[in-house]
Design a protein around this motif. Structure first.
Motif, PDB file in Angstrom:
ATOM      1  N   ALA A 189       0.792  -1.249   0.002  1.00 54.20           N
ATOM      2  CA  ALA A 189      -0.029   0.024   0.055  1.00 54.20           C
ATOM      3  C   ALA A 189       0.904   1.173   0.209  1.00 54.20           C
ATOM      4  O   ALA A 189       0.272   2.512  -0.271  1.00 54.20           O
ATOM      5  CB  ALA A 189      -0.896   0.006   1.291  1.00 54.20           C
ATOM      6  N   ARG A 190       1.999   1.009   0.467  1.00 58.30           N
ATOM      7  CA  ARG A 190       2.972   2.288   0.299  1.00 58.30           C
ATOM      8  C   ARG A 190       3.355   3.005  -1.021  1.00 58.30           C
ATOM      9  O   ARG A 190       3.678   3.684  -1.285  1.00 58.30           O
ATOM     10  CB  ARG A 190       4.146   2.002   1.137  1.00 58.30           C
ATOM     11  CG  ARG A 190       3.936   1.771   2.499  1.00 58.30           C
ATOM     12  CD  ARG A 190       5.046   1.241   3.504  1.00 58.30           C
ATOM     13  NE  ARG A 190       6.367   2.139   3.240  1.00 58.30           N
ATOM     14  CZ  ARG A 190       7.592   1.895   2.860  1.00 58.30           C
ATOM     15  NH1 ARG A 190       7.844   0.577   2.654  1.00 58.30           N
ATOM     16  NH2 ARG A 190       8.453   2.716   2.756  1.00 58.30           N
ATOM     17  N   TYR A 191       3.195   1.692  -2.075  1.00 57.18           N
ATOM     18  CA  TYR A 191       3.485   2.094  -3.325  1.00 57.18           C
ATOM     19  C   TYR A 191       2.708   2.563  -4.320  1.00 57.18           C
ATOM     20  O   TYR A 191       2.216   1.983  -5.267  1.00 57.18           O
ATOM     21  CB  TYR A 191       4.272   0.701  -3.976  1.00 57.18           C
ATOM     22  CG  TYR A 191       5.459   0.557  -3.123  1.00 57.18           C
ATOM     23  CD1 TYR A 191       6.903   0.313  -4.049  1.00 57.18           C
ATOM     24  CD2 TYR A 191       5.357  -0.331  -2.023  1.00 57.18           C
ATOM     25  CE1 TYR A 191       7.944   0.095  -3.174  1.00 57.18           C
ATOM     26  CE2 TYR A 191       6.770  -0.710  -1.409  1.00 57.18           C
ATOM     27  CZ  TYR A 191       7.907  -0.733  -2.236  1.00 57.18           C
ATOM     28  OH  TYR A 191       9.123  -0.690  -1.391  1.00 57.18           O
ATOM     29  N   ARG A 192       2.143   3.613  -4.008  1.00 58.69           N
ATOM     30  CA  ARG A 192       1.015   4.437  -4.815  1.00 58.69           C
ATOM     31  C   ARG A 192       1.674   5.454  -5.413  1.00 58.69           C
ATOM     32  O   ARG A 192       0.751   6.268  -6.058  1.00 58.69           O
ATOM     33  CB  ARG A 192      -0.125   4.743  -3.761  1.00 58.69           C
ATOM     34  CG  ARG A 192      -0.662   3.448  -3.302  1.00 58.69           C
ATOM     35  CD  ARG A 192      -1.985   3.733  -2.432  1.00 58.69           C
ATOM     36  NE  ARG A 192      -2.886   2.447  -2.232  1.00 58.69           N
ATOM     37  CZ  ARG A 192      -3.699   2.456  -0.954  1.00 58.69           C
ATOM     38  NH1 ARG A 192      -3.819   3.259  -0.483  1.00 58.69           N
ATOM     39  NH2 ARG A 192      -4.216   1.157  -0.945  1.00 58.69           N
ATOM     40  N   PRO A 237       3.962  11.704  -3.099  1.00 62.85           N
ATOM     41  CA  PRO A 237       5.193  12.191  -2.769  1.00 62.85           C
ATOM     42  C   PRO A 237       5.721  11.075  -1.478  1.00 62.85           C
ATOM     43  O   PRO A 237       4.940  10.852  -0.680  1.00 62.85           O
ATOM     44  CB  PRO A 237       4.660  13.455  -1.954  1.00 62.85           C
ATOM     45  CG  PRO A 237       3.426  13.803  -2.724  1.00 62.85           C
ATOM     46  CD  PRO A 237       2.863  12.430  -3.094  1.00 62.85           C
ATOM     47  N   GLY A 238       6.930  10.924  -1.767  1.00 61.70           N
ATOM     48  CA  GLY A 238       7.380  10.113  -0.452  1.00 61.70           C
ATOM     49  C   GLY A 238       7.232   8.684  -0.823  1.00 61.70           C
ATOM     50  O   GLY A 238       8.078   7.844   0.156  1.00 61.70           O
ATOM     51  N   TYR A 282      -1.517   5.663 -13.474  1.00 62.07           N
ATOM     52  CA  TYR A 282      -1.675   5.070 -12.199  1.00 62.07           C
ATOM     53  C   TYR A 282      -1.354   5.971 -11.207  1.00 62.07           C
ATOM     54  O   TYR A 282      -1.588   5.629  -9.900  1.00 62.07           O
ATOM     55  CB  TYR A 282      -0.625   3.870 -12.126  1.00 62.07           C
ATOM     56  CG  TYR A 282      -1.172   2.832 -13.123  1.00 62.07           C
ATOM     57  CD1 TYR A 282      -2.267   2.082 -12.977  1.00 62.07           C
ATOM     58  CD2 TYR A 282      -0.401   2.880 -14.167  1.00 62.07           C
ATOM     59  CE1 TYR A 282      -2.471   1.042 -14.076  1.00 62.07           C
ATOM     60  CE2 TYR A 282      -0.618   1.730 -15.209  1.00 62.07           C
ATOM     61  CZ  TYR A 282      -1.687   0.810 -15.039  1.00 62.07           C
ATOM     62  OH  TYR A 282      -1.799   0.167 -15.925  1.00 62.07           O
ATOM     63  N   GLU A 283      -0.575   7.112 -11.168  1.00 61.21           N
ATOM     64  CA  GLU A 283      -0.348   7.911  -9.873  1.00 61.21           C
ATOM     65  C   GLU A 283      -1.554   8.602  -9.292  1.00 61.21           C
ATOM     66  O   GLU A 283      -2.667   8.370 -10.204  1.00 61.21           O
ATOM     67  CB  GLU A 283       0.669   9.088 -10.612  1.00 61.21           C
ATOM     68  CG  GLU A 283       0.144   9.937 -11.733  1.00 61.21           C
ATOM     69  CD  GLU A 283       1.004  10.923 -12.181  1.00 61.21           C
ATOM     70  OE1 GLU A 283       2.087  11.159 -11.822  1.00 61.21           O
ATOM     71  OE2 GLU A 283       0.679  11.809 -13.108  1.00 61.21           O
ATOM     72  N   PRO A 284      -1.436   9.105  -8.204  1.00 63.16           N
ATOM     73  CA  PRO A 284      -2.604   9.994  -7.383  1.00 63.16           C
ATOM     74  C   PRO A 284      -3.172  10.951  -8.533  1.00 63.16           C
ATOM     75  O   PRO A 284      -2.620  11.609  -9.071  1.00 63.16           O
ATOM     76  CB  PRO A 284      -1.866  10.566  -6.421  1.00 63.16           C
ATOM     77  CG  PRO A 284      -0.896   9.636  -5.932  1.00 63.16           C
ATOM     78  CD  PRO A 284      -0.150   9.212  -7.487  1.00 63.16           C
TER      79      PRO A 284
END
Length: 264
Positions: free
Chosen positions: A43-46, A49-50, A72-74
């Motif tokens: 879930a951290r790989y979305r 930023p960061g 796929y980015e936010p």
């Protein structure tokens, strides 16, 4: 260059289809160095930023989709797929939180084959980097019974596709046209149905099990039947005309390469 015709073409294409199926089944074999993720870690790989990266999972297989970041980015249309296994949504199109899940247990045969097509897409376009521990892979990184069942459905699909390819080479579709002034016309050529071959054939009705209506196909009229056992030389020199699944068109001469059905 000599053209590969009839039986040779059929066997060549069948071998190619079998090889493709074997390559597909090879995707499931163990690969050294693949990382195992728990869902919370994935879930951290979305891609925000960061974030350490931009990954998504399909049937438990994790792909680095950074090259397709704009998708796929936010904020992007498919951002809901990032950082999770949302296998179900690839078929249903339900991008809500309730739909972005990995439960595919009630999908139909055709829907599972749609997942296979998506899997082909990601294998071709993105790097496989790991597996998700959970529904499809255990803590040892090996497939679970759930994944094994999905694999079995996909293998059946590969076999069905190979059989369909073989049938199309044996019975290529007819050319067809219709006009309000002349009625309908069916005919065969060495390219009809998109199948290149060294014979023309004659139009016949092909009755498929479960189909409501027959389909027009072109049937080879000379040589041995396509299903004759290798090594046998005795035959009636009628090609596939005697296949029990075929029927003639009323009013069309049995060996005519074209049939016309004018309006009355």
């Amino acid at each position: 260059m000599r053209r590969l015709g009839g039986r040779g073409l059929l066997l060549g294409l069948a071998a190619a289809a079998a090889a493709a199926a074997a390559r597909w089944l090879g995707w499931w074999s163990d690969r050294a160095g693949l990382r195992l993720f728990v869902p919370e870690e994935l879930a951290r790989y979305r891609g925000g930023p960061g974030a350490p990266g931009l990954y998504l999972a399909l049937l438990g297989r994790v792909y680095d989709v950074s090259p397709g970041r704009r998708h796929y980015e936010p904020g992007a249309h498919y951002s809901g797929f990032a950082g999770r296994d949302a296998s179900r949504a690839f078929v249903t199109g339900d991008y809500s939180e309730a739909g972005l899940v990995d439960d595919v247990s009630d999908l139909s045969f055709s829907e599972v084959l749609t997942l296979q097509n998506w899997l082909s897409f990601y294998e071709k376009n993105y790097e496989l980097v790991g597996r998700v521990i959970g529904r499809f892979y255990g803590e040892d990184g090996l497939p679970t019974p759930t994944l094994t069942r999905v694999e079995a459905v996909m293998a059946r699909g590969a076999e069905a596709g190979q059989r369909a390819l073989q049938e199309k080479q044996k019975f290529p579709p007819c050319n067809a046209e219709w006009s309000s002034g002349r009625g309908s016309r069916l005919w065969c050529s060495t390219e009809s149905g998109g199948v290149s071959r060294d014979w023309v054939g004659v139009p016949r009705k092909l009755y498929r099990p479960g189909a409501k209506e027959p389909h027009c196909v072109c049937v080879r009229t000379t040589g041995p039947p396509s299903d004759q056992a290798p090594g046998l030389t005795a035959h009636a020199n009628r090609g596939d005309l005697d296949n029990p699944g075929l029927g003639e068109y009323a009013g069309c001469p049995p060996l005519a390469v074209a049939c016309s059905f004018p309006l009355f």
